[in-house]
Design a protein around this motif. Structure first.
Motif, PDB file in Angstrom:
ATOM      1  N   GLU A  50      -9.916   4.611  -5.048  1.00 13.08           N
ATOM      2  CA  GLU A  50      -9.517   5.388  -3.868  1.00 13.08           C
ATOM      3  C   GLU A  50      -9.507   4.537  -2.599  1.00 13.08           C
ATOM      4  OE1 GLU A  50      -8.494   8.701  -1.354  1.00 13.08           O
ATOM      5  OE2 GLU A  50      -8.057   8.024  -3.384  1.00 13.08           O
ATOM      6  N   TRP A  51     -10.369   3.538  -2.524  1.00 12.46           N
ATOM      7  CA  TRP A  51     -10.345   2.639  -1.373  1.00 12.46           C
ATOM      8  C   TRP A  51      -9.034   1.866  -1.325  1.00 12.46           C
ATOM      9  CZ3 TRP A  51     -13.949   2.998   2.361  1.00 12.46           C
ATOM     10  CH2 TRP A  51     -15.156   3.633   2.043  1.00 12.46           C
ATOM     11  N   PHE A  52      -8.558   1.415  -2.489  1.00 12.45           N
ATOM     12  CA  PHE A  52      -7.275   0.711  -2.533  1.00 12.45           C
ATOM     13  C   PHE A  52      -6.131   1.650  -2.167  1.00 12.45           C
ATOM     14  CE2 PHE A  52      -9.330  -2.265  -5.778  1.00 12.45           C
ATOM     15  CZ  PHE A  52      -9.556  -3.252  -4.821  1.00 12.45           C
ATOM     16  N   ALA A  53      -6.159   2.874  -2.695  1.00 16.25           N
ATOM     17  CA  ALA A  53      -5.106   3.841  -2.375  1.00 16.25           C
ATOM     18  C   ALA A  53      -5.104   4.165  -0.890  1.00 16.25           C
ATOM     19  CB  ALA A  53      -5.304   5.111  -3.199  1.00 16.25           C
ATOM     20  N   MET A  54      -6.282   4.310  -0.312  1.00 11.54           N
ATOM     21  CA  MET A  54      -6.387   4.594   1.115  1.00 11.54           C
ATOM     22  C   MET A  54      -5.855   3.435   1.953  1.00 11.54           C
ATOM     23  SD  MET A  54      -9.754   6.002   3.137  1.00 11.54           S
ATOM     24  CE  MET A  54     -10.748   4.565   2.713  1.00 11.54           C
ATOM     25  N   ALA A  55      -6.156   2.203   1.535  1.00 12.66           N
ATOM     26  CA  ALA A  55      -5.653   1.029   2.254  1.00 12.66           C
ATOM     27  C   ALA A  55      -4.128   0.960   2.198  1.00 12.66           C
ATOM     28  CB  ALA A  55      -6.272  -0.235   1.671  1.00 12.66           C
ATOM     29  N   ARG A  56      -3.549   1.275   1.045  1.00  9.60           N
ATOM     30  CA  ARG A  56      -2.088   1.275   0.929  1.00  9.60           C
ATOM     31  C   ARG A  56      -1.471   2.326   1.837  1.00  9.60           C
ATOM     32  NH1 ARG A  56      -3.348   0.580  -4.657  1.00  9.60           N
ATOM     33  NH2 ARG A  56      -3.058   2.822  -5.006  1.00  9.60           N
ATOM     34  N   ASP A  57      -2.066   3.512   1.864  1.00  7.03           N
ATOM     35  CA  ASP A  57      -1.537   4.568   2.725  1.00  7.03           C
ATOM     36  C   ASP A  57      -1.670   4.188   4.201  1.00  7.03           C
ATOM     37  OD1 ASP A  57      -0.702   6.226   0.695  1.00  7.03           O
ATOM     38  OD2 ASP A  57      -2.602   7.315   0.579  1.00  7.03           O
ATOM     39  N   PHE A  58      -2.803   3.593   4.553  1.00  7.10           N
ATOM     40  CA  PHE A  58      -3.002   3.143   5.938  1.00  7.10           C
ATOM     41  C   PHE A  58      -1.915   2.145   6.337  1.00  7.10           C
ATOM     42  CE2 PHE A  58      -4.679  -0.018   8.887  1.00  7.10           C
ATOM     43  CZ  PHE A  58      -5.170   0.773   9.928  1.00  7.10           C
ATOM     44  N   ALA A  59      -1.614   1.206   5.473  1.00  7.00           N
ATOM     45  CA  ALA A  59      -0.654   0.146   5.795  1.00  7.00           C
ATOM     46  C   ALA A  59       0.774   0.663   5.924  1.00  7.00           C
ATOM     47  CB  ALA A  59      -0.719  -0.952   4.735  1.00  7.00           C
ATOM     48  N   ARG A  60       1.118   1.710   5.171  1.00  6.94           N
ATOM     49  CA  ARG A  60       2.505   2.152   5.173  1.00  6.94           C
ATOM     50  C   ARG A  60       2.819   3.203   6.228  1.00  6.94           C
ATOM     51  NH1 ARG A  60       3.438   7.068   2.651  1.00  6.94           N
ATOM     52  NH2 ARG A  60       1.688   7.960   1.457  1.00  6.94           N
ATOM     53  N   MET A  61       1.797   3.717   6.899  1.00 10.86           N
ATOM     54  CA  MET A  61       2.049   4.741   7.904  1.00 10.86           C
ATOM     55  C   MET A  61       2.752   4.144   9.121  1.00 10.86           C
ATOM     56  SD  MET A  61       1.318   7.716   6.902  1.00 10.86           S
ATOM     57  CE  MET A  61       0.874   8.136   5.215  1.00 10.86           C
ATOM     58  N   PRO A  62       3.624   4.912   9.775  1.00  6.61           N
ATOM     59  CA  PRO A  62       4.481   4.339  10.825  1.00  6.61           C
ATOM     60  C   PRO A  62       3.822   4.167  12.186  1.00  6.61           C
ATOM     61  CG  PRO A  62       5.014   6.656  10.482  1.00  6.61           C
ATOM     62  CD  PRO A  62       4.015   6.289   9.431  1.00  6.61           C
ATOM     63  N   ASP A  63       2.704   4.827  12.463  1.00 10.29           N
ATOM     64  CA  ASP A  63       2.091   4.729  13.787  1.00 10.29           C
ATOM     65  C   ASP A  63       0.571   4.857  13.632  1.00 10.29           C
ATOM     66  OD1 ASP A  63       1.337   7.668  13.950  1.00 10.29           O
ATOM     67  OD2 ASP A  63       3.514   7.845  13.842  1.00 10.29           O
ATOM     68  N   TRP A  64      -0.141   4.586  14.742  1.00  8.46           N
ATOM     69  CA  TRP A  64      -1.601   4.562  14.658  1.00  8.46           C
ATOM     70  C   TRP A  64      -2.205   5.938  14.446  1.00  8.46           C
ATOM     71  CZ3 TRP A  64      -4.763   0.923  13.450  1.00  8.46           C
ATOM     72  CH2 TRP A  64      -4.360  -0.416  13.628  1.00  8.46           C
TER      73      TRP A  64
END
Length: 320
Positions: free
Chosen positions: A259-273
């Motif tokens: 889940e930490w890896f999945a969360m990191a991927r989602d964080f990186a792909r989001m368009p804004d802060w």
């Protein structure tokens, strides 16, 4: 209250192992490998699952020892400089400490299902599709990173020493071992109004729509009734254990970090802060609901789904 609870847990270790041995023997005599619904029986022990639980327990214990090295000085600082009162040793102090910590555990536990950063650690405990006493050992070494220790800081402010805080936390967790079983049936309804029971906790570990994200009790059941999160186990709907998106692995490292890896991927792909912060601290299925809205025009007429859980607010968010 002036005792080292880690010695108590050491003394309880043979009790825990005896309970596991009894449960495995009892289930082998009373239950088949296949449940009444034709699925593999999810109460019985399986070596891959049990060994994974054991490895996770050992990893968690190591991380816990290191975490106390950081947390205890913080508790001591708060106790020395910000405590509101001082307690004389006795039953009154113990009772206040017990109730206060149990309430804070409820807050921590509920937040761990509502905040993805906390869920990334807590998901480990829910990722097995079996439920037996060994599931209680299924803990995450990432709890210190997630910030579990911060939830006990108010106890230092209430005037309890670091030793007392660590002790009551460990005693609370020791009690919870005994609610991870299917070998004990549902008891009289009044008991679920007082204590966390195996029946209550089976509901908590289930991913059924009516059960998901309910019954957060540590020791006392009163918090679930008081804050509206209690659901009774229904004999007509057997709990289906695990997480909404099955882990499909008994690798303790995958269980710990997926889940930490999945969360990191989602964080990186989001368009804004703003959306990046939501990927970390919103409910665990926020990203899926965000994507469903964001890409809805492009997917018009294309079959797709939004997670059934958490579509109407507070309850349900167990997507890893």
């Amino acid at each position: 209250m002036q005792f080292d609870a880690q010695w108590l847990l050491l003394a309880l270790a043979p009790v825990f192992l005896a309970c596991i041995g009894w449960e495995a023997w009892h289930l082998s005599r009373t239950r088949g490998h296949i449940a009444a619904n034709g699925a593999p029986d999810n109460a019985r022990y399986a070596w891959p699952d049990t060994l994974c639980n054991t490895a996770l327990a050992l990893m968690h214990q190591g991380a816990d020892k290191l975490a106390w090295l950081v947390a205890v000085p913080i508790y001591a600082y708060v106790y020395q400089h910000f405590r509101l009162t001082s307690w004389q040793p006795g039953w009154a102090a113990w009772l206040v400490l017990f109730v206060a910590q149990d309430l804070l555990y409820y807050v921590f536990h509920r937040a761990s299902h509502r905040v993805r950063w906390l869920w990334a650690a807590h998901v480990v405990h829910h990722s097995s599709e079996r439920l037996n006493f060994s599931t209680a050992f299924r803990q995450s070494l990432m709890y210190p990173v997630a910030g579990m220790w911060m939830f006990w800081i108010p106890l230092a402010m209430l005037g309890f020493t670091p030793t007392q805080i660590v002790s009551i936390v460990l005693v609370n967790l020791a009690f919870q071992f005994f609610v991870h079983t299917q070998a004990i049936g549902k008891k009289p309804g009044w008991l679920d109004y007082v204590l966390n029971t195996p029946s209550m906790h089976r509901v908590h570990h289930a991913r059924n729509a009516r059960y998901i994200d309910r019954n957060y009790a540590g020791v006392l059941a009163i918090w679930d009734h008081l804050f509206g999160s209690y659901v009774a186990e229904d004999a007509r709907e057997q709990p289906d254990y695990g997480i909404v998106k099955p882990l499909g692995s008994c690798n303790p490292l995958k269980a710990t970090f997926h889940e930490w890896f999945a969360m990191a991927r989602d964080f990186a792909r989001m368009p804004d802060w703003r959306s990046r912060l939501a990927a970390l601290f919103a409910p665990p299925d926020w990203c899926e609901r965000h994507d469903a809205v964001r890409f809805a025009p492009a997917m018009a007429g294309t079959p797709h789904s939004v997670p059934e859980n958490n579509t109407e607010g507070e309850f349900g968010s167990r997507n890893p």
